[in-house]
Structures are given as structure tokens and as C-alpha cells.
Design a protein around this motif. Structure first.
Motif, mmCIF file in Angstrom:
data_model
loop_
_atom_site.group_PDB
_atom_site.id
_atom_site.type_symbol
_atom_site.label_atom_id
_atom_site.label_comp_id
_atom_site.label_asym_id
_atom_site.label_seq_id
_atom_site.Cartn_x
_atom_site.Cartn_y
_atom_site.Cartn_z
ATOM 1 N N MET A 180 0.819 -1.211 0.000
ATOM 2 C CA MET A 180 0.000 0.000 0.000
ATOM 3 C C MET A 180 0.854 1.264 0.000
ATOM 4 S SD MET A 180 -3.094 -1.128 -0.167
ATOM 5 C CE MET A 180 -3.996 -2.652 0.117
ATOM 6 N N ASP A 181 2.103 1.137 0.409
ATOM 7 C CA ASP A 181 2.998 2.298 0.364
ATOM 8 C C ASP A 181 3.380 2.629 -1.074
ATOM 9 O OD1 ASP A 181 3.020 2.504 3.138
ATOM 10 O OD2 ASP A 181 4.664 1.055 3.322
ATOM 11 N N ASP A 182 3.309 1.610 -1.938
ATOM 12 C CA ASP A 182 3.655 1.789 -3.344
ATOM 13 C C ASP A 182 2.503 2.431 -4.112
ATOM 14 O OD1 ASP A 182 5.067 1.520 -5.778
ATOM 15 O OD2 ASP A 182 4.024 -0.358 -6.202
ATOM 16 N N GLU A 183 1.307 1.892 -3.943
ATOM 17 C CA GLU A 183 0.135 2.419 -4.646
ATOM 18 C C GLU A 183 -1.124 1.940 -3.939
ATOM 19 O OE1 GLU A 183 -1.600 4.844 -7.439
ATOM 20 O OE2 GLU A 183 0.541 4.416 -7.379
ATOM 21 N N ILE A 184 -1.900 2.864 -3.396
ATOM 22 C CA ILE A 184 -3.154 2.502 -2.724
ATOM 23 C C ILE A 184 -4.281 2.434 -3.752
ATOM 24 C CG2 ILE A 184 -4.862 3.180 -1.002
ATOM 25 C CD1 ILE A 184 -2.653 4.580 0.525
ATOM 26 N N PRO A 185 -4.954 1.295 -3.872
ATOM 27 C CA PRO A 185 -6.103 1.212 -4.772
ATOM 28 C C PRO A 185 -7.356 1.768 -4.100
ATOM 29 C CG PRO A 185 -5.663 -0.937 -3.806
ATOM 30 C CD PRO A 185 -4.626 0.008 -3.245
ATOM 31 N N TYR A 186 -8.328 2.157 -4.919
ATOM 32 C CA TYR A 186 -9.585 2.690 -4.409
ATOM 33 C C TYR A 186 -10.754 1.982 -5.093
ATOM 34 C CZ TYR A 186 -6.728 6.391 -2.396
ATOM 35 O OH TYR A 186 -5.785 7.070 -1.671
ATOM 36 N N PRO A 187 -11.914 1.907 -4.413
ATOM 37 C CA PRO A 187 -13.076 1.226 -4.999
ATOM 38 C C PRO A 187 -13.452 1.791 -6.357
ATOM 39 C CG PRO A 187 -13.449 1.692 -2.674
ATOM 40 C CD PRO A 187 -12.178 2.401 -3.044
ATOM 41 N N GLY A 188 -13.637 0.906 -7.307
ATOM 42 C CA GLY A 188 -13.972 1.305 -8.676
ATOM 43 C C GLY A 188 -12.803 1.186 -9.630
ATOM 44 N N GLN A 189 -11.589 1.125 -9.090
ATOM 45 C CA GLN A 189 -10.420 0.954 -9.952
ATOM 46 C C GLN A 189 -10.258 -0.513 -10.346
ATOM 47 O OE1 GLN A 189 -7.299 2.991 -7.484
ATOM 48 N NE2 GLN A 189 -7.115 4.294 -9.292
ATOM 49 N N PHE A 190 -9.379 -0.753 -11.318
ATOM 50 C CA PHE A 190 -9.146 -2.114 -11.793
ATOM 51 C C PHE A 190 -7.653 -2.362 -11.928
ATOM 52 C CE2 PHE A 190 -9.175 0.510 -15.568
ATOM 53 C CZ PHE A 190 -8.218 -0.055 -16.406
ATOM 54 N N ILE A 191 -7.296 -3.625 -12.065
ATOM 55 C CA ILE A 191 -5.913 -3.999 -12.351
ATOM 56 C C ILE A 191 -5.893 -4.812 -13.650
ATOM 57 C CG2 ILE A 191 -5.152 -3.937 -9.958
ATOM 58 C CD1 ILE A 191 -5.567 -7.278 -11.574
ATOM 59 N N MET A 192 -4.721 -4.875 -14.255
ATOM 60 C CA MET A 192 -4.517 -5.761 -15.393
ATOM 61 C C MET A 192 -3.886 -7.048 -14.863
ATOM 62 S SD MET A 192 -5.740 -4.227 -18.052
ATOM 63 C CE MET A 192 -5.070 -5.125 -19.459
ATOM 64 N N LEU A 193 -4.543 -8.170 -15.133
ATOM 65 C CA LEU A 193 -4.092 -9.469 -14.652
ATOM 66 C C LEU A 193 -3.390 -10.213 -15.781
ATOM 67 C CD1 LEU A 193 -4.422 -11.164 -11.987
ATOM 68 C CD2 LEU A 193 -6.268 -12.357 -13.168
ATOM 69 N N TRP A 194 -2.180 -10.669 -15.520
ATOM 70 C CA TRP A 194 -1.335 -11.323 -16.533
ATOM 71 C C TRP A 194 -1.109 -12.773 -16.135
ATOM 72 C CZ3 TRP A 194 4.589 -11.235 -16.468
ATOM 73 C CH2 TRP A 194 5.111 -11.728 -17.680
ATOM 74 N N ASN A 195 -1.466 -13.703 -17.042
ATOM 75 C CA ASN A 195 -1.250 -15.126 -16.778
ATOM 76 C C ASN A 195 -0.003 -15.644 -17.502
ATOM 77 O OD1 ASN A 195 -2.072 -15.221 -19.435
ATOM 78 N ND2 ASN A 195 -3.654 -16.785 -19.129
ATOM 79 N N PHE A 196 0.885 -14.699 -17.882
ATOM 80 C CA PHE A 196 2.146 -14.965 -18.570
ATOM 81 C C PHE A 196 1.956 -15.302 -20.053
ATOM 82 C CE2 PHE A 196 2.525 -16.319 -14.099
ATOM 83 C CZ PHE A 196 3.341 -15.292 -13.662
ATOM 84 N N ASN A 197 0.705 -15.238 -20.511
ATOM 85 C CA ASN A 197 0.395 -15.372 -21.931
ATOM 86 C C ASN A 197 -0.410 -14.182 -22.434
ATOM 87 O OD1 ASN A 197 1.526 -18.037 -22.433
ATOM 88 N ND2 ASN A 197 -0.147 -18.837 -21.165
ATOM 89 N N ASP A 198 -1.314 -13.704 -21.614
ATOM 90 C CA ASP A 198 -2.230 -12.638 -22.009
ATOM 91 C C ASP A 198 -2.570 -11.809 -20.772
ATOM 92 O OD1 ASP A 198 -3.865 -11.088 -23.548
ATOM 93 O OD2 ASP A 198 -5.406 -12.615 -23.885
#
Length: 265
Positions: free
Chosen positions: A29-47
């Protein structure tokens, strides 16, 4: 903001419904605090695919990402176990507004309950919150118990009537609006649900915010894959959360969206 995937170990997995799981990760959380409504990009090492953040635990420095199994990418992720790894980058996008001392109506459908439940976790601290939790049947209702434990008032709606109101989230929301005054609303779900909900809120002069979904590739506003007509707004940058007034300018809202090729759907 983390624009390069950070490879993280899966800390825990909860099977929420037959088709939905939540994956938990330690998050600095010291690096980047997320907030409700935001999203992340999930990587499965292919896509990579965009996923809503459904849980933010600041004290334990942990986030949860809720995923519905709908295709090859999510099916592969569903087969992972605790201790396996995924790449995460973000968080991205504009979050929901968290009001104070308001009467709030939250409306979610299916896996759209993920971001609005995260919102509710924050909103119940300073507001009176009613939540319409909708799904095709009782087995697919998402976060019902969690919402009740948060202190929100939960009103289920299922297509088949197996739990709560028999019918759509829009109909249940309209009934609640007839019974009570609301100062603010938050909505996420299939766009075929959000458009009539938007119309109902507009008719009743209730300001709201809506989380939109579009095909995304870069998540940082460069590729243009998630632009909407006629504004050219990028869902990943100007969204994914938009207000009632914003949606009046997005002509494709509730009418069509574009495939990766740009073809209207």
C-alpha cells in the motif's frame, strides 16, 4: 502507478459461486493505494485482462480480485492454486466517489457486484446504504453475506425467484426508490441492466456513478481500444466510472460496443 506487471503469489482463493472466484494477493500500500472502482490488469504470462478490484484491506496490505469464468483466459486462471503466481499491474482508472452522510442505493448484477461491494465496504462507514444484489439464481448471488456483515441493507433479486425478488435488478431498484429517498447511487453490471437503471435514476433525479466495461489492451490510454462514441473518452483513463451527466454524452451506452476489430456489436 505500476505499469510493469508485478509477479505476485496467490495468497488465498475463495470460490464465491459455481462460476466466480476471488483471488487474494499481498499488496504494498505504500507503493500504490487502490480505491473502490479501480481495476488492475491481470497477466497469466500469456495474455492480460482487466479485472475489478473487489477487496481492499489496508491494515493487512492485501487486495482481492474477483473473476468470472467466461473464456480461455479465465478458465486457465481458475485452475491455479494457492501458491501459484500471476502478474498484476495497476491500479488504473477513476474510482467511485465516496459521499458522506447520504442515503445511497447500490445496484449490482452478476460479477458487477465486485466493484460495488468494494465501494460499499467504504461507504457504510459514513452513510446509510441499500444494496440490490442481483443474479440469475441464488447460487450465483455474489457477496450477499459480506454485504450484510458490512452493515448494508441487502435486497436480493434473482431471475428465477430462487432468492428474494423474482425479476431484474432494475425492477427491484424501482420499488426501493418508490419507498425511500436516495441521494446517490452506484451501479455496475451488464450494460443491458445499467441502461434502464440509468433511465430510472434520471427520471427520479438521483445522481449516480456507473462502472463501464470495454475491451482494453494497454490500460494507460495509449492504444485507443476502449474509446467510446462520441466523446472519444478512454474507459481505462477517463473511466471506468462515469456520472449520469457523462453518460448523456456517450452515444453508444446501452446501444452497442465495439469488438477488438472496431466492429459494432
Amino acid at each position: 502507478m505500476l505499469n510493469v506487471p508485478k509477479v505476485l503469489k496467490i495468497k488465498d482463493i475463495i470460490k464465491e459461486t459455481p462460476t466466480i472466484k476471488t483471488f487474494f494477493f499481498d499488496w504494498d500500500m505504500d507503493d500504490e493505494i487502490p480505491y473502490p472502482g479501480q481495476f488492475i490488469m491481470l497477466w497469466n504470462f500469456n495474455d492480460e485482462k482487466p479485472m475489478s478490484i473487489s477487496s481492499i484491506d489496508l491494515d493487512n496490505k492485501e487486495i482481492g480480485v474477483t473473476i468470472k469464468k467466461v473464456g480461455p483466459f479465465t478458465e486457465e486462471v481458475f485452475n491455479l492454486k494457492v501458491g501459484d503466481y500471476l502478474g498484476l499491474r495497476g491500479p488504473y482508472g477513476n474510482p467511485f466517489t465516496i459521499p458522506k452522510d447520504k442515503k445511497i442505493l447500490v445496484i449490482g448484477g452478476g460479477v458487477g457486484m465486485a466493484p460495488v461491494t468494494c465501494f460499499t465496504d467504504y461507504a457504510v462507514k459514513d452513510n446509510d446504504v441499500d444494496v440490490v444484489c442481483a443474479a440469475v439464481n441464488k447460487d450465483e448471488l455474489l457477496f450477499e453475506d459480506r454485504l450484510k456483515k458490512s452493515g448494508a441493507n441487502v435486497y436480493n433479486a434473482t431471475d428465477d425467484g430462487s432468492s428474494g425478488y423474482k425479476g431484474f435488478a432494475t425492477n427491484r431498484a424501482l420499488d426501493l426508490i418508490k419507498e425511500s429517498h436516495y441521494d446517490f447511487a452506484v451501479v455496475c453490471g451488464p450494460e443491458v441492466m445499467m441502461k434502464p437503471t440509468y433511465d430510472i435514476l434520471e427520471d427520479n433525479n438521483i445522481p449516480g456513478e456507473y462502472s463501464l466495461e470495454r475491451y482494453m489492451k494497454c490500460a494507460i490510454g495509449i492504444c485507443g481500444q476502449c474509446c467510446v462514441d462520441n466523446t472519444g473518452w478512454r474507459i481505462c483513463k477517463e473511466g471506468p466510472v462515469f456520472s449520469n451527466d457523462d453518460l448523456k454524452l456517450i452515444t453508444e451506452f446501452g446501444n452497442y460496443r465495439r469488438a477488438p476489430t472496431g466492429e459494432r456489436i
